[in-house]
Design a protein around this motif. Structure first.
Motif, PDB file in Angstrom:
ATOM      1  N   LEU A 268       0.845  -1.194   0.000  1.00 46.21           N
ATOM      2  CA  LEU A 268       0.000   0.000   0.000  1.00 46.21           C
ATOM      3  C   LEU A 268       0.878   1.240   0.000  1.00 46.21           C
ATOM      4  N   ILE A 269       0.481   2.239  -0.792  1.00 45.34           N
ATOM      5  CA  ILE A 269       1.103   3.567  -0.741  1.00 45.34           C
ATOM      6  C   ILE A 269       0.046   4.552  -0.241  1.00 45.34           C
ATOM      7  N   VAL A 270       0.348   5.244   0.847  1.00 44.47           N
ATOM      8  CA  VAL A 270      -0.537   6.273   1.384  1.00 44.47           C
ATOM      9  C   VAL A 270       0.012   7.627   0.949  1.00 44.47           C
ATOM     10  N   THR A 271      -0.808   8.418   0.270  1.00 39.34           N
ATOM     11  CA  THR A 271      -0.364   9.709  -0.270  1.00 39.34           C
ATOM     12  C   THR A 271      -1.136  10.884   0.307  1.00 39.34           C
ATOM     13  N   LEU A 272      -1.961  10.653   1.310  1.00 39.04           N
ATOM     14  CA  LEU A 272      -2.810  11.712   1.851  1.00 39.04           C
ATOM     15  C   LEU A 272      -1.992  12.772   2.586  1.00 39.04           C
ATOM     16  N   PRO A 273      -2.490  14.017   2.648  1.00 38.84           N
ATOM     17  CA  PRO A 273      -1.868  14.997   3.534  1.00 38.84           C
ATOM     18  C   PRO A 273      -1.832  14.444   4.961  1.00 38.84           C
ATOM     19  N   PRO A 274      -0.832  14.827   5.766  1.00 40.42           N
ATOM     20  CA  PRO A 274      -0.652  14.194   7.078  1.00 40.42           C
ATOM     21  C   PRO A 274      -1.900  14.165   7.956  1.00 40.42           C
ATOM     22  N   GLN A 275      -2.633  15.259   8.039  1.00 39.24           N
ATOM     23  CA  GLN A 275      -3.786  15.263   8.942  1.00 39.24           C
ATOM     24  C   GLN A 275      -4.905  14.372   8.425  1.00 39.24           C
ATOM     25  N   ALA A 276      -5.028  14.248   7.109  1.00 39.82           N
ATOM     26  CA  ALA A 276      -6.001  13.302   6.559  1.00 39.82           C
ATOM     27  C   ALA A 276      -5.535  11.866   6.775  1.00 39.82           C
ATOM     28  N   ALA A 277      -4.224  11.630   6.621  1.00 38.79           N
ATOM     29  CA  ALA A 277      -3.691  10.295   6.877  1.00 38.79           C
ATOM     30  C   ALA A 277      -3.883   9.906   8.334  1.00 38.79           C
ATOM     31  N   GLY A 278      -3.764  10.881   9.223  1.00 38.22           N
ATOM     32  CA  GLY A 278      -3.946  10.602  10.645  1.00 38.22           C
ATOM     33  C   GLY A 278      -5.357  10.185  11.006  1.00 38.22           C
ATOM     34  N   ALA A 279      -6.321  10.478  10.129  1.00 36.08           N
ATOM     35  CA  ALA A 279      -7.707  10.093  10.387  1.00 36.08           C
ATOM     36  C   ALA A 279      -7.979   8.642  10.010  1.00 36.08           C
ATOM     37  N   LEU A 280      -7.068   8.013   9.270  1.00 38.38           N
ATOM     38  CA  LEU A 280      -7.228   6.596   8.949  1.00 38.38           C
ATOM     39  C   LEU A 280      -7.012   5.748  10.203  1.00 38.38           C
ATOM     40  N   ARG A 281      -7.681   4.609  10.254  1.00 38.42           N
ATOM     41  CA  ARG A 281      -7.451   3.649  11.332  1.00 38.42           C
ATOM     42  C   ARG A 281      -6.509   2.568  10.820  1.00 38.42           C
ATOM     43  N   PHE A 282      -5.451   2.332  11.547  1.00 37.25           N
ATOM     44  CA  PHE A 282      -4.457   1.335  11.164  1.00 37.25           C
ATOM     45  C   PHE A 282      -4.465   0.198  12.171  1.00 37.25           C
ATOM     46  N   ASP A 283      -4.469  -1.014  11.651  1.00 34.07           N
ATOM     47  CA  ASP A 283      -4.445  -2.208  12.492  1.00 34.07           C
ATOM     48  C   ASP A 283      -3.369  -3.151  11.933  1.00 34.07           C
ATOM     49  N   PRO A 284      -2.254  -3.351  12.660  1.00 36.31           N
ATOM     50  CA  PRO A 284      -1.924  -2.753  13.953  1.00 36.31           C
ATOM     51  C   PRO A 284      -1.633  -1.257  13.834  1.00 36.31           C
ATOM     52  N   PRO A 285      -1.603  -0.542  14.958  1.00 34.75           N
ATOM     53  CA  PRO A 285      -1.343   0.900  14.908  1.00 34.75           C
ATOM     54  C   PRO A 285       0.017   1.201  14.291  1.00 34.75           C
ATOM     55  N   LEU A 286       0.154   2.387  13.759  1.00 37.66           N
ATOM     56  CA  LEU A 286       1.430   2.820  13.204  1.00 37.66           C
ATOM     57  C   LEU A 286       2.494   2.855  14.293  1.00 37.66           C
ATOM     58  N   PRO A 287       3.754   2.657  13.932  1.00 38.38           N
ATOM     59  CA  PRO A 287       4.830   2.825  14.906  1.00 38.38           C
ATOM     60  C   PRO A 287       4.771   4.221  15.537  1.00 38.38           C
ATOM     61  N   PRO A 288       5.192   4.353  16.808  1.00 39.88           N
ATOM     62  CA  PRO A 288       5.056   5.642  17.502  1.00 39.88           C
ATOM     63  C   PRO A 288       5.682   6.815  16.760  1.00 39.88           C
ATOM     64  N   ALA A 289       6.881   6.651  16.190  1.00 43.66           N
ATOM     65  CA  ALA A 289       7.525   7.777  15.521  1.00 43.66           C
ATOM     66  C   ALA A 289       6.702   8.255  14.332  1.00 43.66           C
ATOM     67  N   LYS A 290       6.151   7.309  13.556  1.00 43.94           N
ATOM     68  CA  LYS A 290       5.331   7.704  12.414  1.00 43.94           C
ATOM     69  C   LYS A 290       4.063   8.394  12.875  1.00 43.94           C
TER      70      LYS A 290
END
Length: 462
Positions: A268-290
């Motif tokens: 998968l390639i995610v190209t959304l602006p950061p705040q829009a990408a942050g609204a996605l739900r990730f399972d498992p969650p993204l690594p803390p730094a990301k």
């Protein structure tokens, strides 16, 4: 549960690579992959492609660009994409006298890249050389690894200017530059990001100037035209109205849950602006730094207002239509945005940073009146009688959530950037203009980021 066991009947596509977002980053990634023979799908939540570009044909027949609109000669990726699909450009109109309204409401006329005299002008120009020298030390591939990165990232542009630029007029010029390019206030961006952005463009003047620089040319049909053409070429690989809500990563693949069904992909390639990408739900969650870098990358605030007249009347009066405004009114910069054939006259006014919210909360008539009052002061009584007026407030756009780009808050680069900026997280790759080392925040940077993310996948297959 394994990946294969979690696939249900609502899977609408099975591909090698899925891409979230049909802006220039997503489309360029898709083109690179499809050209290499990789089965690809692009998922876009809205009803259009182009992301932070948006070209509209107004009732007058004039095409206006509500979002990104310019291209410069060093933005070679965007020019190559336009050339691939036969989209022509034309030079930005800048002949004649430019105007600036100073803090005390004086109106100055000048020609060329800048005035010969003005409050703080010489100090401003001298310090641009200092900034270019500092920017040359930035590691474009890994900004937190730059010399002195910790100190630079701890300091805002505002505090730096207060210390290093004693002339108030020069500081005011830099403040408007930050508002105009970064769409935020000097106190909201760190010196590390400021210098990185300059380095990614090549120089401070590359960001600021018109002829031969970032504002050099415009697109026939609008800046969305190459994106529309690219999407037409990709055909049904681009799925509009497929908003991604959840991403589930397994050992053997990725599931993307969208409003149009589930898509199964190897990567998968995610190209959304950061705040829009942050609204996605990730399972498992993204690594803390990301997750933290995404959270602390804040979109700028900008609105664009297009005002159309029967003709570009200011040209006959020896004016270019370009103006910079240093007092506290709503708009900071004005350009001539007329069509190439000058069949009508169009002025575009920008509302930036802290000015957006108080202006946007006015009712529509008051917003219009405030813009027309400034244009009338600049260009005379004829500016009070347009034949069309339209505005786009990007901070309330549900898909983009601001513009032009996201700026990491002070300290975010050095705390989280090395791991959280654009490093792949397992099967997920990251693109978008904010992840580019060249022309970061621009359309050209978005294209570069999509091509990089696609190459990461191609390299893994080699």
């Amino acid at each position: 549960m394994s990946y294969s066991e979690s696939v249900h009947a609502d899977v609408v596509a099975k591909v090698e690579v899925a891409i979230i977002g049909a802006g220039y980053a997503g489309l360029s990634a898709a083109l690179s992959l499809v050209d290499a023979g990789i089965e690809t799908i692009v998922l876009e939540g809205s009803d259009r492609v182009g992301g932070r570009t948006l070209s509209e044909v107004r009732p007058t027949g004039v095409v206006v660009d509500h979002g990104g609109q310019w291209v410069g000669p060093t933005q070679t990726r965007l020019l190559a994409l336009a050339n691939r699909f036969g989209v022509e450009t034309f030079p930005t109109y800048w002949a004649g006298d430019h105007l600036e309204i100073w803090a005390d409401s004086r109106v100055n006329r000048y020609r060329g890249a800048g005035p010969d005299e003005g409050d703080g002008l010489h100090e401003y120009e001298e310090h641009i050389t200092v900034l270019d020298a500092l920017a040359s030390t930035i590691d474009l591939q890994n900004p937190p690894a730059s010399p002195g990165a910790d100190l630079l990232d701890d300091e805002s542009v505002a505090s730096y200017l207060r210390r290093e630029v004693p002339n108030e007029g020069a500081r005011r010029r830099f403040a408007l530059a930050v508002e105009g390019v970064w769409a935020c206030e000097p106190g909201h961006v760190s010196m590390l990001h400021f210098l990185f952005y300059i380095a990614a463009a090549g120089s401070f003047d590359e960001l600021m100037e018109t002829d031969g620089c970032a504002q050099d040319s415009r697109f026939v049909g609008g800046a969305q035209a190459p994106a529309i053409a690219a999407a037409a070429y990709l055909g049904d690989r681009v799925r509009l109205g497929h908003r991604a809500d959840r991403v589930v990563v397994h050992d053997d693949g990725v599931l993307i849950e969208t409003t149009g069904g589930v898509v199964r992909a190897d990567r998968l390639i995610v190209t959304l602006p950061p705040q829009a990408a942050g609204a996605l739900r990730f399972d498992p969650p993204l690594p803390p730094a990301k997750a933290r870098f995404v959270d602390r990358s804040v979109m700028g605030d900008v609105a664009k207002v297009h005002v159309t007249y029967p003709e570009p009347f200011w040209r006959a009066e020896g004016l270019s239509g370009q103006a910079t405004i240093y007092d506290e009114r709503e708009t900071g910069v004005v350009f001539d945005n007329s069509p190439n054939d000058a069949s009508s006259g169009v002025l575009v006014a920008f509302v930036y940073g802290r000015r957006v919210d108080p202006w946007a909360t006015l009712d529509a008539d008051a917003r219009r009146a405030s813009i027309l009052a400034t244009l009338t002061e600049l260009f005379g009584a004829r500016a009070q009688e347009p034949i069309d007026y339209v505005e786009k407030i990007w901070s309330i756009d549900p898909w983009i959530r601001g513009a032009y780009a996201a700026n990491p808050t002070p300290g975010a680069w050095t705390a989280y950037g090395e791991k959280g900026w654009r490093r792949p997280t397992g099967r997920i790759h990251w693109a978008g203009s904010e992840t580019s080392s060249v022309w970061n925040g621009y359309i050209d940077g978005a294209i570069a980021s999509g091509q990089r993310a696609a190459q990461e996948i191609l390299d893994r297959r080699a």
